[in-house]
Design an enzyme around this catalytic site. Structure first.
Site, PDB file in Angstrom:
ATOM      1  N   TRP A  35      67.034  77.819  65.125  1.00  0.00           N
ATOM      2  CA  TRP A  35      67.693  76.523  65.391  1.00  0.00           C
ATOM      3  C   TRP A  35      67.158  75.441  64.483  1.00  0.00           C
ATOM      4  CZ3 TRP A  35      66.917  73.269  70.468  1.00  0.00           C
ATOM      5  CH2 TRP A  35      65.585  73.233  70.857  1.00  0.00           C
ATOM      6  N   GLY A 162      63.594  77.827  72.843  1.00  0.00           N
ATOM      7  CA  GLY A 162      63.077  76.839  71.898  1.00  0.00           C
ATOM      8  C   GLY A 162      62.107  75.887  72.578  1.00  0.00           C
ATOM      9  N   ASP A 164      59.316  76.569  74.532  1.00  0.00           N
ATOM     10  CA  ASP A 164      58.485  77.716  74.889  1.00  0.00           C
ATOM     11  C   ASP A 164      57.707  77.618  76.196  1.00  0.00           C
ATOM     12  OD1 ASP A 164      59.316  77.903  72.262  1.00  0.00           O
ATOM     13  OD2 ASP A 164      57.343  78.293  71.434  1.00  0.00           O
ATOM     14  N   GLU A 393      55.862  66.712  64.561  1.00  0.00           N
ATOM     15  CA  GLU A 393      56.633  67.732  65.282  1.00  0.00           C
ATOM     16  C   GLU A 393      57.171  67.158  66.598  1.00  0.00           C
ATOM     17  OE1 GLU A 393      54.341  71.249  66.064  1.00  0.00           O
ATOM     18  OE2 GLU A 393      56.094  72.413  66.705  1.00  0.00           O
TER      19      GLU A 393
HETATM   20  C1  DGY Z   1      55.976  79.369  68.079  1.00  0.00           C
HETATM   21  O1  DGY Z   1      55.442  80.334  67.527  1.00  0.00           O
HETATM   22  O2  DGY Z   1      55.339  78.405  68.521  1.00  0.00           O
HETATM   23  C2  DGY Z   1      57.445  79.279  68.120  1.00  0.00           C
HETATM   24  O3  DGY Z   1      57.868  78.224  68.921  1.00  0.00           O
HETATM   25  C3  DGY Z   1      58.128  80.561  68.512  1.00  0.00           C
HETATM   26  O4  DGY Z   1      59.483  80.442  68.140  1.00  0.00           O
END
Ligand code: DGY
Length: 420
Positions: A35, A162, A164, A393
């Site tokens: 994405w 996405g 997590d 981020e």
């Molecule tokens: C990560 O490795 O932090 C990613 O979000 C997995 O897609």
């Protein structure tokens, strides 16, 4: 921190460009992510249309024969990231990929790139090539991830959302054992403060699922049966529904009347299923745990994303604007991934509290679709937030400080969309 400007945002995209694909940020994420690539293409689309199309074409080189679009495409080896291809053990292919997916923003991106194209002929040609791949991707979602025909698609791994380590996954994830057999060599916590990342116990469950899917030979039916984590994520369902609406519009020019009719039917059904997840009490839409078909009553920013679609009523759009106000951090900070008043909110820990520019942008697009004035507030706020915290981020809702990795591609891409 470099001063934020459209020129600086374009420089971030150029610096993270590895030749045909763009890494989210150096070292922390050294490959192409699913994405992320969609938002990256939108960013490039504001100043280099051929490069925008290339980002998508390169991503779709990783698409599997059954339509799955992998979460990660490992275009070039790197020791900076865990888990790499040796952990995934997916069937051999070039380029190697992971075996799960991520929110399917791509048809939404393709339609927007086409609609805003200055190079119209180029756009038409590239969409004609991408269109059947998008159809295959959407068909894969319904076939592989709603085999029991519940009306919503399911993720089998938190990475597929996405988002997590969202607290919305704490309940279902608790059923997943922590691996005791695989060695976890995290690299992320060497690049970023561990207090801003998922915990080790999350990783032990994440890797248990990867191992279970590898043992199931990455076959969708066996993965569905093997997974202790099956969740109809409201974020993924909203994004898929929006992408289906965009694909339906594209089908008028690039598909057949039968395909268009098939998509229209799916859209009608999905609108009802998404609408049914609304909570008056929380003032957001919710995910549904497949086990027990129970709604997950942990509010998260994913619950705003149905605004991107035709599912919400006018009353729900107005209620979501009120929720946005209730969730605001000090100085009107919007939209935290989890409301600050929630007991599991953590201001700095990845998807457990911080503000994410891509979610803000999608939510503002959604408010705009429903004629809600909150759209403008969210756009202006997000632009100011990036100018204050940099191309980070994600952002701390207490003071707007930039967190996680950086300079980050999708934050720069969103800045370009907001600055235009
Ligand atoms: C990560 O490795 O932090 C990613 O979000 C997995 O897609």
């Amino acid at each position: 921190m470099t001063a934020v400007s459209p020129d600086a945002a374009r420089a971030v995209l150029r610096a993270n460009d590895r030749g045909g694909y763009t890494v989210p940020t150096a070292r922390l994420y050294p490959f192409q992510w699913n994405w992320d690539a969609g938002f990256t293409a939108l960013g490039f689309g504001t100043f280099d249309e051929p490069r925008a199309w290339t980002e998508l074409d390169t991503l779709f080189k990783g698409q599997w024969e059954d339509g799955l679009l992998p979460q990660i495409v490992f275009h070039a080896p790197s020791e900076d990231y865990f888990p790499g291809p040796a952990v995934w053990r997916t069937p051999a292919r070039t380029p190697p990929t992971s075996g799960i997916t991520q929110p399917p923003v791509h048809a939404m991106v393709v339609r927007r790139l086409l609609d805003t194209a200055r190079a119209g002929r180029l756009a038409e040609a590239r969409v004609a090539q991408l269109y059947p791949k998008l159809v295959a991707l959407h068909d894969w979602w319904w076939r592989a991830r709603d085999p029991e025909k519940t009306g919503l698609v399911h993720i089998l791994h938190p990475w597929e959302s996405g988002m997590d380590n969202s607290p919305a996954w704490d309940g279902p994830l608790a059923r997943v054992p922590m691996t005791t057999t695989s060695t976890i060599r995290r690299r992320d916590t060497g690049h970023v403060d561990p207090a801003m990342r998922p915990r080790d116990e999350d990783y032990r469950r994440f890797i248990h699922l990867v191992d279970a899917f590898a043992d199931a030979g990455w076959d969708p039916a066996r993965m569905w049966a093997a997974s202790a984590f099956r969740v109809a994520d409201i974020g993924v369902n909203a994004i898929l529904l929006r992408a289906e609406e965009d694909l339906h519009a594209l089908a008028g020019r690039f598909g057949s009347p039968e395909e268009r009719a098939r998509l229209a039917e799916r859209i009608d059904a999905a609108r009802l299923a998404v609408a049914a997840t609304w909570s008056d009490e929380l003032g957001v839409f919710r995910s549904v745990d497949f086990e027990g078909r129970a709604t997950i009553d942990v509010p998260s920013s994913a619950g705003f994303l149905p605004l991107l679609t035709g599912a919400p009523s006018l009353g729900q759009a107005i209620a979501l604007a009120a929720t946005l106000d209730r969730w605001a951090g000090p100085g009107g900070a919007i939209l935290p991934s989890v409301p600050p008043s929630h007991p599991r909110h953590e201001a700095q820990r990845y998807w457990r509290g911080p503000i994410w520019a891509v979610v803000n942008w999608m939510t503002s697009e959604g408010f705009a679709r429903h004629g809600e004035p909150a759209a403008v507030r969210l756009r202006l706020y997000t632009r100011k937030l990036i100018e204050h915290g940099g191309f980070a981020e994600y952002f701390d809702p207490r003071d707007g400080a930039g967190l996680g990795g950086g300079p980050f591609t999708w934050t720069a891409a969103i800045y370009l969309l907001l600055a235009g």
